[in-house]
Design a protein around this motif. Structure first.
Motif, PDB file in Angstrom:
ATOM      1  N   THR A   1     -64.373  -8.398  62.789  1.00  0.00           N
ATOM      2  CA  THR A   1     -63.350  -7.463  62.285  1.00  0.00           C
ATOM      3  C   THR A   1     -61.990  -8.099  62.068  1.00  0.00           C
ATOM      4  O   THR A   1     -61.156  -7.529  61.375  1.00  0.00           O
ATOM      5  N   LYS A   2     -61.733  -9.251  62.669  1.00  0.00           N
ATOM      6  CA  LYS A   2     -60.440  -9.911  62.469  1.00  0.00           C
ATOM      7  C   LYS A   2     -60.593 -11.406  62.687  1.00  0.00           C
ATOM      8  O   LYS A   2     -61.536 -11.865  63.331  1.00  0.00           O
ATOM      9  N   ASP A   3     -59.637 -12.150  62.147  1.00  0.00           N
ATOM     10  CA  ASP A   3     -59.565 -13.588  62.342  1.00  0.00           C
ATOM     11  C   ASP A   3     -58.277 -13.883  63.093  1.00  0.00           C
ATOM     12  O   ASP A   3     -57.246 -13.227  62.866  1.00  0.00           O
ATOM     13  N   VAL A   4     -58.311 -14.864  63.983  1.00  0.00           N
ATOM     14  CA  VAL A   4     -57.147 -15.220  64.791  1.00  0.00           C
ATOM     15  C   VAL A   4     -56.774 -16.661  64.475  1.00  0.00           C
ATOM     16  O   VAL A   4     -57.630 -17.555  64.495  1.00  0.00           O
ATOM     17  N   TYR A   5     -55.483 -16.859  64.179  1.00  0.00           N
ATOM     18  CA  TYR A   5     -54.960 -18.175  63.838  1.00  0.00           C
ATOM     19  C   TYR A   5     -53.876 -18.574  64.816  1.00  0.00           C
ATOM     20  O   TYR A   5     -53.071 -17.740  65.232  1.00  0.00           O
ATOM     21  N   GLN A   6     -53.824 -19.858  65.178  1.00  0.00           N
ATOM     22  CA  GLN A   6     -52.701 -20.385  65.947  1.00  0.00           C
ATOM     23  C   GLN A   6     -51.600 -20.667  64.938  1.00  0.00           C
ATOM     24  O   GLN A   6     -51.820 -21.288  63.898  1.00  0.00           O
ATOM     25  N   ALA A   7     -50.400 -20.173  65.246  1.00  0.00           N
ATOM     26  CA  ALA A   7     -49.228 -20.370  64.381  1.00  0.00           C
ATOM     27  C   ALA A   7     -48.115 -20.907  65.267  1.00  0.00           C
ATOM     28  O   ALA A   7     -47.319 -20.145  65.802  1.00  0.00           O
ATOM     29  N   GLY A   8     -48.098 -22.212  65.485  1.00  0.00           N
ATOM     30  CA  GLY A   8     -47.140 -22.789  66.424  1.00  0.00           C
ATOM     31  C   GLY A   8     -47.486 -22.326  67.825  1.00  0.00           C
ATOM     32  O   GLY A   8     -48.614 -22.450  68.269  1.00  0.00           O
ATOM     33  N   GLU A   9     -46.506 -21.723  68.524  1.00  0.00           N
ATOM     34  CA  GLU A   9     -46.766 -21.231  69.883  1.00  0.00           C
ATOM     35  C   GLU A   9     -47.283 -19.801  69.889  1.00  0.00           C
ATOM     36  O   GLU A   9     -47.608 -19.252  70.935  1.00  0.00           O
TER      37      GLU A   9
ATOM     38  N   ASP B   1     -61.008  -5.824  56.385  1.00  0.00           N
ATOM     39  CA  ASP B   1     -61.663  -4.561  56.054  1.00  0.00           C
ATOM     40  C   ASP B   1     -63.125  -4.577  56.508  1.00  0.00           C
ATOM     41  O   ASP B   1     -63.859  -3.621  56.283  1.00  0.00           O
ATOM     42  N   ARG B   2     -63.522  -5.678  57.174  1.00  0.00           N
ATOM     43  CA  ARG B   2     -64.878  -5.776  57.714  1.00  0.00           C
ATOM     44  C   ARG B   2     -65.001  -4.869  58.932  1.00  0.00           C
ATOM     45  O   ARG B   2     -64.013  -4.542  59.574  1.00  0.00           O
ATOM     46  N   TYR B   3     -66.202  -4.481  59.258  1.00  0.00           N
ATOM     47  CA  TYR B   3     -66.433  -3.722  60.487  1.00  0.00           C
ATOM     48  C   TYR B   3     -67.786  -4.104  61.056  1.00  0.00           C
ATOM     49  O   TYR B   3     -68.633  -4.666  60.365  1.00  0.00           O
ATOM     50  N   SER B   4     -67.946  -3.819  62.338  1.00  0.00           N
ATOM     51  CA  SER B   4     -69.220  -4.117  62.990  1.00  0.00           C
ATOM     52  C   SER B   4     -69.696  -2.875  63.725  1.00  0.00           C
ATOM     53  O   SER B   4     -68.923  -1.971  64.013  1.00  0.00           O
TER      54      SER B   4
ATOM     55  N   ASP C   1     -73.957  -4.236  68.697  1.00  0.00           N
ATOM     56  CA  ASP C   1     -74.288  -5.654  68.759  1.00  0.00           C
ATOM     57  C   ASP C   1     -74.910  -6.184  67.465  1.00  0.00           C
ATOM     58  O   ASP C   1     -75.358  -7.315  67.418  1.00  0.00           O
ATOM     59  N   TRP C   2     -74.956  -5.364  66.431  1.00  0.00           N
ATOM     60  CA  TRP C   2     -75.554  -5.810  65.177  1.00  0.00           C
ATOM     61  C   TRP C   2     -74.650  -6.764  64.425  1.00  0.00           C
ATOM     62  O   TRP C   2     -75.083  -7.480  63.551  1.00  0.00           O
ATOM     63  N   GLY C   3     -73.374  -6.721  64.716  1.00  0.00           N
ATOM     64  CA  GLY C   3     -72.440  -7.609  64.038  1.00  0.00           C
ATOM     65  C   GLY C   3     -71.880  -6.985  62.778  1.00  0.00           C
ATOM     66  O   GLY C   3     -71.921  -5.770  62.581  1.00  0.00           O
ATOM     67  N   GLU C   4     -71.374  -7.845  61.932  1.00  0.00           N
ATOM     68  CA  GLU C   4     -70.681  -7.394  60.723  1.00  0.00           C
ATOM     69  C   GLU C   4     -71.626  -6.668  59.772  1.00  0.00           C
ATOM     70  O   GLU C   4     -72.735  -7.117  59.506  1.00  0.00           O
ATOM     71  N   MET C   5     -71.164  -5.540  59.263  1.00  0.00           N
ATOM     72  CA  MET C   5     -71.919  -4.767  58.278  1.00  0.00           C
ATOM     73  C   MET C   5     -71.658  -5.345  56.880  1.00  0.00           C
ATOM     74  O   MET C   5     -70.622  -5.952  56.639  1.00  0.00           O
ATOM     75  N   PRO C   6     -72.594  -5.151  55.955  1.00  0.00           N
ATOM     76  CA  PRO C   6     -72.466  -5.776  54.636  1.00  0.00           C
ATOM     77  C   PRO C   6     -71.365  -5.170  53.754  1.00  0.00           C
ATOM     78  O   PRO C   6     -70.827  -5.856  52.894  1.00  0.00           O
ATOM     79  N   ASP C   7     -71.034  -3.906  53.966  1.00  0.00           N
ATOM     80  CA  ASP C   7     -69.974  -3.308  53.155  1.00  0.00           C
ATOM     81  C   ASP C   7     -68.661  -3.335  53.940  1.00  0.00           C
ATOM     82  O   ASP C   7     -68.633  -3.719  55.097  1.00  0.00           O
ATOM     83  N   HIS C   8     -67.565  -2.975  53.290  1.00  0.00           N
ATOM     84  CA  HIS C   8     -66.250  -3.000  53.927  1.00  0.00           C
ATOM     85  C   HIS C   8     -65.588  -1.632  53.811  1.00  0.00           C
ATOM     86  O   HIS C   8     -65.962  -0.818  52.971  1.00  0.00           O
TER      87      HIS C   8
END
Length: 81
Positions: A12-20, A28-31, A34-41
């Motif tokens: 559902t989200k991505d996490v990036y390091q941005a300095g400290e 817009d993804r959803y899960s 335990d099935w994980g990401e669904m094919p539609d958004h």
């Protein structure tokens, strides 16, 4: 903004390091369970989650509650912590 380094890609989200700090980029993804990401958004889900989060932390700030949200310019579907 510092260079972004992807540290986690979730369903559902991505996490990036941005300095400290870390930038959470909600998608817009959803899960489901335990099935994980669904094919539609879900259109605008990422923007909605980021806006909701920013509003919650704004209320915390109004009440003097310390938090980890960084009040910095970022995309509509992003927060910085």
């Amino acid at each position: 903004m510092p260079e972004l380094k992807l540290v986690h890609k979730g369903s559902t989200k991505d996490v990036y390091q941005a300095g400290e700090n870390f930038l959470f980029r909600f998608s817009d993804r959803y899960s489901v369970f335990d099935w994980g990401e669904m094919p539609d958004h879900l259109q605008n889900k990422g923007k909605s989650l980021a806006l909701f989060t920013k509003n919650v932390y704004a209320r915390f700030e109004q009440k003097g509650i310390k938090h980890h949200l960084v009040n910095a310019a970022c995309g509509e579907s992003e927060i910085i912590v």
